[in-house]
Each structure stands twice: as structure tokens, then as C-alpha cells.
Scaffold this motif. Structure first.
Motif, PDB file in Angstrom:
ATOM      1  N   LYS A 136      36.435 -12.613 -85.289  1.00  0.00           N
ATOM      2  CA  LYS A 136      36.718 -13.812 -86.240  1.00  0.00           C
ATOM      3  C   LYS A 136      37.362 -14.683 -85.164  1.00  0.00           C
ATOM      4  CE  LYS A 136      40.039 -14.643 -88.862  1.00  0.00           C
ATOM      5  NZ  LYS A 136      40.662 -14.631 -89.591  1.00  0.00           N
ATOM      6  N   ASN A 137      38.576 -14.098 -84.598  1.00  0.00           N
ATOM      7  CA  ASN A 137      39.899 -14.940 -83.880  1.00  0.00           C
ATOM      8  C   ASN A 137      40.036 -14.712 -81.727  1.00  0.00           C
ATOM      9  OD1 ASN A 137      40.827 -15.978 -85.362  1.00  0.00           O
ATOM     10  ND2 ASN A 137      41.841 -14.453 -86.416  1.00  0.00           N
ATOM     11  N   LYS A 138      39.247 -13.256 -81.791  1.00  0.00           N
ATOM     12  CA  LYS A 138      39.388 -12.279 -80.534  1.00  0.00           C
ATOM     13  C   LYS A 138      37.747 -11.885 -79.721  1.00  0.00           C
ATOM     14  CE  LYS A 138      43.924 -11.105 -81.387  1.00  0.00           C
ATOM     15  NZ  LYS A 138      44.680 -10.077 -81.658  1.00  0.00           N
ATOM     16  N   PRO A 139      36.702 -12.999 -79.865  1.00  0.00           N
ATOM     17  CA  PRO A 139      35.313 -12.764 -79.333  1.00  0.00           C
ATOM     18  C   PRO A 139      35.218 -12.436 -77.646  1.00  0.00           C
ATOM     19  CG  PRO A 139      35.214 -14.648 -79.577  1.00  0.00           C
ATOM     20  CD  PRO A 139      37.038 -14.638 -80.543  1.00  0.00           C
ATOM     21  N   TYR A 140      35.956 -12.993 -76.956  1.00  0.00           N
ATOM     22  CA  TYR A 140      36.574 -12.505 -75.608  1.00  0.00           C
ATOM     23  C   TYR A 140      37.188 -11.519 -75.153  1.00  0.00           C
ATOM     24  CZ  TYR A 140      41.506 -14.052 -77.203  1.00  0.00           C
ATOM     25  OH  TYR A 140      42.359 -14.117 -77.793  1.00  0.00           O
ATOM     26  N   GLU A 141      38.173 -10.585 -75.491  1.00  0.00           N
ATOM     27  CA  GLU A 141      38.203  -9.381 -76.046  1.00  0.00           C
ATOM     28  C   GLU A 141      37.096  -8.409 -75.357  1.00  0.00           C
ATOM     29  OE1 GLU A 141      41.400  -8.621 -78.214  1.00  0.00           O
ATOM     30  OE2 GLU A 141      42.631  -9.287 -77.628  1.00  0.00           O
ATOM     31  N   VAL A 142      35.989  -8.398 -75.833  1.00  0.00           N
ATOM     32  CA  VAL A 142      34.793  -8.076 -76.012  1.00  0.00           C
ATOM     33  C   VAL A 142      34.156  -7.354 -75.139  1.00  0.00           C
ATOM     34  CG1 VAL A 142      32.436  -7.885 -76.977  1.00  0.00           C
ATOM     35  CG2 VAL A 142      34.333  -8.913 -78.448  1.00  0.00           C
ATOM     36  N   SER A 143      34.483  -8.714 -74.081  1.00  0.00           N
ATOM     37  CA  SER A 143      33.767  -8.225 -72.620  1.00  0.00           C
ATOM     38  C   SER A 143      35.043  -7.234 -71.258  1.00  0.00           C
ATOM     39  CB  SER A 143      33.619  -9.206 -72.024  1.00  0.00           C
ATOM     40  OG  SER A 143      35.081 -10.094 -71.976  1.00  0.00           O
ATOM     41  N   SER A 144      35.895  -7.171 -72.304  1.00  0.00           N
ATOM     42  CA  SER A 144      36.491  -5.854 -71.359  1.00  0.00           C
ATOM     43  C   SER A 144      36.330  -4.636 -72.453  1.00  0.00           C
ATOM     44  CB  SER A 144      37.931  -6.234 -71.417  1.00  0.00           C
ATOM     45  OG  SER A 144      38.619  -6.403 -72.677  1.00  0.00           O
ATOM     46  N   ILE A 145      35.793  -4.441 -73.829  1.00  0.00           N
ATOM     47  CA  ILE A 145      35.429  -3.325 -74.264  1.00  0.00           C
ATOM     48  C   ILE A 145      34.660  -2.539 -73.899  1.00  0.00           C
ATOM     49  CG2 ILE A 145      35.880  -2.830 -76.511  1.00  0.00           C
ATOM     50  CD1 ILE A 145      37.558  -4.898 -77.551  1.00  0.00           C
ATOM     51  N   SER A 146      33.776  -3.731 -73.613  1.00  0.00           N
ATOM     52  CA  SER A 146      31.958  -3.748 -73.356  1.00  0.00           C
ATOM     53  C   SER A 146      31.693  -4.227 -72.111  1.00  0.00           C
ATOM     54  CB  SER A 146      31.273  -3.661 -74.416  1.00  0.00           C
ATOM     55  OG  SER A 146      30.083  -3.044 -74.397  1.00  0.00           O
ATOM     56  N   PRO A 147      32.073  -3.743 -71.337  1.00  0.00           N
ATOM     57  CA  PRO A 147      31.653  -4.896 -70.333  1.00  0.00           C
ATOM     58  C   PRO A 147      29.868  -4.507 -69.445  1.00  0.00           C
ATOM     59  CG  PRO A 147      32.849  -3.013 -69.625  1.00  0.00           C
ATOM     60  CD  PRO A 147      33.195  -2.989 -70.804  1.00  0.00           C
ATOM     61  N   ASP A 148      29.810  -2.995 -70.699  1.00  0.00           N
ATOM     62  CA  ASP A 148      28.378  -3.167 -69.861  1.00  0.00           C
ATOM     63  C   ASP A 148      28.055  -3.470 -70.287  1.00  0.00           C
ATOM     64  OD1 ASP A 148      28.966  -1.440 -68.097  1.00  0.00           O
ATOM     65  OD2 ASP A 148      28.681   0.686 -69.009  1.00  0.00           O
ATOM     66  N   ILE A 149      27.743  -4.849 -71.391  1.00  0.00           N
ATOM     67  CA  ILE A 149      27.507  -5.371 -72.332  1.00  0.00           C
ATOM     68  C   ILE A 149      27.125  -7.371 -72.450  1.00  0.00           C
ATOM     69  CG2 ILE A 149      26.085  -5.836 -74.943  1.00  0.00           C
ATOM     70  CD1 ILE A 149      26.525  -2.483 -75.766  1.00  0.00           C
ATOM     71  N   VAL A 150      28.620  -7.030 -72.691  1.00  0.00           N
ATOM     72  CA  VAL A 150      29.317  -8.400 -72.398  1.00  0.00           C
ATOM     73  C   VAL A 150      30.125  -8.845 -71.294  1.00  0.00           C
ATOM     74  CG1 VAL A 150      30.403  -9.592 -74.121  1.00  0.00           C
ATOM     75  CG2 VAL A 150      28.903  -8.484 -75.057  1.00  0.00           C
ATOM     76  N   HIS A 151      29.355 -10.157 -70.756  1.00  0.00           N
ATOM     77  CA  HIS A 151      30.134  -9.950 -69.332  1.00  0.00           C
ATOM     78  C   HIS A 151      30.679 -11.226 -69.367  1.00  0.00           C
ATOM     79  CE1 HIS A 151      27.259  -7.440 -67.571  1.00  0.00           C
ATOM     80  NE2 HIS A 151      26.446  -7.798 -68.462  1.00  0.00           N
ATOM     81  N   GLY A 152      30.904 -12.085 -70.204  1.00  0.00           N
ATOM     82  CA  GLY A 152      31.708 -13.628 -70.848  1.00  0.00           C
ATOM     83  C   GLY A 152      32.047 -14.189 -71.941  1.00  0.00           C
ATOM     84  N   CYS A 153      32.717 -14.358 -72.201  1.00  0.00           N
ATOM     85  CA  CYS A 153      32.610 -15.096 -73.743  1.00  0.00           C
ATOM     86  C   CYS A 153      33.781 -16.169 -73.538  1.00  0.00           C
ATOM     87  CB  CYS A 153      33.188 -14.033 -75.237  1.00  0.00           C
ATOM     88  SG  CYS A 153      33.273 -15.076 -75.854  1.00  0.00           S
ATOM     89  N   GLU A 154      33.254 -17.227 -73.726  1.00  0.00           N
ATOM     90  CA  GLU A 154      34.128 -18.758 -73.486  1.00  0.00           C
ATOM     91  C   GLU A 154      33.810 -19.668 -74.273  1.00  0.00           C
ATOM     92  OE1 GLU A 154      32.648 -20.226 -70.069  1.00  0.00           O
ATOM     93  OE2 GLU A 154      32.349 -18.632 -68.294  1.00  0.00           O
ATOM     94  N   LEU A 155      35.358 -19.874 -74.844  1.00  0.00           N
ATOM     95  CA  LEU A 155      35.120 -20.828 -75.856  1.00  0.00           C
ATOM     96  C   LEU A 155      34.954 -22.610 -75.128  1.00  0.00           C
ATOM     97  CD1 LEU A 155      35.980 -21.712 -79.183  1.00  0.00           C
ATOM     98  CD2 LEU A 155      38.070 -22.457 -77.861  1.00  0.00           C
ATOM     99  N   HIS A 156      33.838 -23.364 -76.176  1.00  0.00           N
ATOM    100  CA  HIS A 156      33.420 -24.629 -75.051  1.00  0.00           C
ATOM    101  C   HIS A 156      33.305 -25.401 -76.113  1.00  0.00           C
ATOM    102  CE1 HIS A 156      29.448 -23.720 -71.647  1.00  0.00           C
ATOM    103  NE2 HIS A 156      30.945 -22.629 -72.375  1.00  0.00           N
ATOM    104  N   HIS A 157      33.631 -25.866 -77.186  1.00  0.00           N
ATOM    105  CA  HIS A 157      34.245 -26.719 -78.056  1.00  0.00           C
ATOM    106  C   HIS A 157      34.806 -26.018 -79.307  1.00  0.00           C
ATOM    107  CE1 HIS A 157      34.115 -30.145 -80.756  1.00  0.00           C
ATOM    108  NE2 HIS A 157      33.367 -29.888 -81.475  1.00  0.00           N
ATOM    109  N   GLY A 158      36.123 -26.493 -79.778  1.00  0.00           N
ATOM    110  CA  GLY A 158      37.087 -25.725 -81.137  1.00  0.00           C
ATOM    111  C   GLY A 158      38.074 -25.089 -80.709  1.00  0.00           C
ATOM    112  N   ASP A 159      38.476 -24.270 -81.242  1.00  0.00           N
ATOM    113  CA  ASP A 159      39.445 -23.165 -81.269  1.00  0.00           C
ATOM    114  C   ASP A 159      38.709 -21.509 -81.907  1.00  0.00           C
ATOM    115  OD1 ASP A 159      41.577 -25.016 -80.792  1.00  0.00           O
ATOM    116  OD2 ASP A 159      41.393 -26.016 -82.845  1.00  0.00           O
ATOM    117  N   TRP A 160      39.105 -20.983 -81.687  1.00  0.00           N
ATOM    118  CA  TRP A 160      39.404 -19.461 -81.973  1.00  0.00           C
ATOM    119  C   TRP A 160      39.872 -19.192 -82.969  1.00  0.00           C
ATOM    120  CZ3 TRP A 160      36.309 -17.464 -78.367  1.00  0.00           C
ATOM    121  CH2 TRP A 160      36.154 -17.628 -76.631  1.00  0.00           C
ATOM    122  N   GLY A 161      38.018 -18.691 -84.043  1.00  0.00           N
ATOM    123  CA  GLY A 161      38.565 -18.853 -85.088  1.00  0.00           C
ATOM    124  C   GLY A 161      38.300 -19.564 -86.566  1.00  0.00           C
TER     125      GLY A 161
END
Length: 150
Positions: free
Chosen positions: A25-50
Motif C-alpha cells: 500500500k505505502n512502501k512498494p519501493y522497498e520491494v526491490s531491496s527485499i527481492s532484488p532478483d525479481i524487482v529491480h526498481g519501483c518509482e512513483l510517476h504521479h501522485g503520492d504513495w498509498g
């Protein structure tokens, strides 16, 4: 044979379901540090997290290839602990006319369930059901669980 489909699967986790929901919901950008083999990045392009209507851009590996997805947060249900993302650009739309991902958590004491729902419309009958995306989501869920149990 229908071009539309829905794939629902659940994974039992021992980690806190609320933490899992909060992550998507609020911190999907942390997924890349938790599972770097799958997710390499997560950027907010518009709006606010959550926030419903916000647009997130993901880079990830699927079937051994680096891919991208731009998603809009369609809904957040705090009571049901669910977040729904609609893919609006990216590699999945090369195979599917539409692709919606919902991740939900159900708390059951120490054992919690992460329920993934993939709703999709294939571009044609030769496109496979997204079972490899389900495999990817399952591995991602396990990586997040392992991280939170440390």
C-alpha cells in the motif's frame, strides 16, 4: 475458449499480514531491496504513495528477461487489506489487452494468507494464461515473508 480470465491463488505466510499489506500500500519501493532478483526498481510517476490514482513504474525480471510495467493504483481497501493495480503500459500489454493485479491479506492468528488475483484479457487465443506471473508473485511473497521473519 474465452479471452478473459481470472486467476486466484493464495500463499500462507507466517509473517505479519498487516506489514505485508502496508508494504504494497505505502512502501512498494522497498520491494526491490527485499527481492532484488525479481524487482529491480519501483518509482512513483504521479501522485503520492498509498493513494488511489497514483502511478507506479516497476522494473522486474520475468521468465529470465528484464521487463517494465506502469500501473495505476485503482483501489485500496483498508478493511479487506487489499490493493489493486491496473497495468496501463509495459510488457504485459504485449500479450494482454488488460491486466489487473490485486494483492490482499487475510489475518488468521499466526498464519496469514496472501491472496493474489490476476484478472486479464488476452489479445488472442494463442496467449497463455498468466501462470508464470503467478509463479513470480508466489516467489515474491516468499521473499517478503523471509525478509520479515528475520
Amino acid at each position: 475458449m474465452s479471452l478473459t480470465g481470472k486467476l486466484v491463488f493464495q500463499i500462507e505466510i507466517k509473517s505479519n499480514g498487516d506489514v505485508f499489506h502496508e508494504l504494497f500500500k505505502n512502501k512498494p519501493y522497498e520491494v526491490s531491496s527485499i527481492s532484488p532478483d525479481i524487482v529491480h526498481g519501483c518509482e512513483l510517476h504521479h501522485g503520492d504513495w498509498g493513494t488511489v490514482g497514483s502511478i507506479i513504474f516497476w522494473t522486474y525480471t520475468h521468465d529470465g528477461q528484464k521487463k517494465v510495467a506502469k500501473e495505476i493504483i485503482e483501489s485500496i481497501d483498508k478493511e479487506k487489506k487489499s490493493v489493486t493495480f491496473k497495468v496501463i503500459e509495459g510488457d504485459l500489454l504485449k500479450l494482454y489487452k488488460s491486466f489487473i493485479i490485486t494483492v490482499q491479506v487475510e489475518n488468521h492468528g499466526q498464519n496469514n494468507l496472501v491472496i493474489w488475483t490476476l484478472q486479464y484479457e488476452k489479445l488472442n487465443h494463442s496467449v497463455p494464461d498468466p501462470t508464470t506471473i503467478a509463479d513470480l508473485a508466489t516467489k515474491l511473497t516468499k521473499d517478503i515473508e523471509t525478509h520479515h521473519l528475520k
